[in-house]
Write an enzyme that holds these catalytic residues in place. Sequence first.
Site, short mmCIF file in Angstrom:
data_model
loop_
_atom_site.label_atom_id
_atom_site.label_comp_id
_atom_site.label_asym_id
_atom_site.label_seq_id
_atom_site.Cartn_x
_atom_site.Cartn_y
_atom_site.Cartn_z
N ASN A 273 23.70 43.33 40.80
CA ASN A 273 24.23 44.39 41.66
C ASN A 273 24.66 45.57 40.81
OD1 ASN A 273 23.89 43.05 44.06
ND2 ASN A 273 25.94 42.15 44.02
N ASP B 18 27.61 46.87 31.85
CA ASP B 18 27.89 45.96 32.97
C ASP B 18 27.60 44.51 32.55
OD1 ASP B 18 28.69 44.98 35.40
OD2 ASP B 18 27.03 45.83 36.56
N HIS C 212 27.15 34.74 33.35
CA HIS C 212 27.29 33.60 34.28
C HIS C 212 26.78 32.36 33.58
CE1 HIS C 212 28.20 35.96 37.84
NE2 HIS C 212 27.20 36.76 37.57
#
Length: 477
Positions: free
Chosen positions: A336, A363, A367
Amino acid sequence: MSNLVIYNARLVDEVTDSFGALLVSNGKILSVCKSDFCTEESAVKLAEGIFSDDAEPVELIDAKGLVLEPAFIDLHVHLRYPGQTQKEDLKSGLGATAAGGFGTIVAMPNTNPVVSSVELAHQIEKEADAIGLTKVFQTVSITKNFEGKDLDHLDDIDRESIPVITEDGHDVLSSSVMLDGMKIAGQKGVIVSCHSEAPTLAEKARPYRKSALEIMKNYELSAWGSDEKELANVPPEALEKIDDALTQANSLLAVAEDSATYRNIQLAKEAGCHVHIAHCSTKNSINIVREAKREIEKYRREKNLQYAHFDVTCEVTPHHLALTGDEEPMIRALVNPPLRHEDDRLALIEALRDGTADVISTDHAPHTLEDKAAGAPGFTGAETAFAVCNTVLVKENGFTPKKLSQLMSANPARILGLKKGLLEPGYDADFVLVDCDKRWTVSGADFKSKGKATPFEGKELIGKVEGLILDGKKVLF
Ligand SMILES: [Zn+2]
């Protein structure tokens, strides 16, 4: 603190590209000598001339002809601390940012708990300082706990202690609340970094992504890293369905970004604050930023002011500069804002060239592979940022190393109001040593970050970080 002479270096910042040597004392640049200084003898002589009356020892570093430039500054990093240490912790996150050549980063507050107080922000900064790698500025959320309502915690902040507030990961749903938050920020000179994404449209896009993930699951396609062989076993109709669903989602998320970028800039104008548009990814959004900057420029000229009552700056990410969703249609590059189309990508490059976009921010959003496979958006980016930008902007699009240094160091330092990002006497001695021509192949397994998922896996990039000096001390070599 010892004195330092770095010689045999190609010195690069936004104004300089010249061979020479740098002298450092007490963590600050003492002088910049733009001449040859290629040999140890010449460096010793230089040191003797300048440090002769100084009792402190002088350390000599041979830069071996590599580029020495101000350490990079990243306005957008997810350290995942506190609360999500399975994805990243301070040690792994700052190991990754140091390996990527970053001297300073701005950390996002979408952690568990959300960073909604100066106390927690300063606690994180203190713990980060103790690690002794990249310096951290921790942001605080715009609304308390990301609940979209309460702004009382902003009373405690000031520019000195918290330079940036943000709701990153989301946008603030209520324009009225956002306006009030921006007014408080404007009075305090605090920057509002905006993840511009209309929340109700983002909500509308979610089922499309979900359905793409479900189809993939049915065919045992990993949402992370499906290779050609796995894809060959999937019927074309199913692949088409996945592609359709993602296209629908991405198209909604483009409108979500464009409308929110426009709203956030208009609210900042009304509030009189400095809005920073985070990860700008579409041609329309960048045009909105360009228009706003023209308006500000005109206002300044007409009123003969150095500053207008509001300001707009803007960042783009390395992945939006290098990749498009048309090339990477599968969900493995889920992020995103999503990877966009080729005309968006080209618009972002031109925006960096003409100054509409001020900085490159990673950014960095690590994860676990399990979370990634389940569709978590975002990926690790600190350790590939320089190489991606050097490859795409310098090697493929004719940017000079000076311009790239401006985008990764000088401009982010200016936005934060730091005496960093330039090779000038008196500036902080934070440097990165890079080999601009070294080719290497990306392997997530080698990352210092716990986030091993990267859309550049297996790709060859040009440019490698070879060393980092912070406050005049060798951190990485
Ligand atoms: Zn964001």
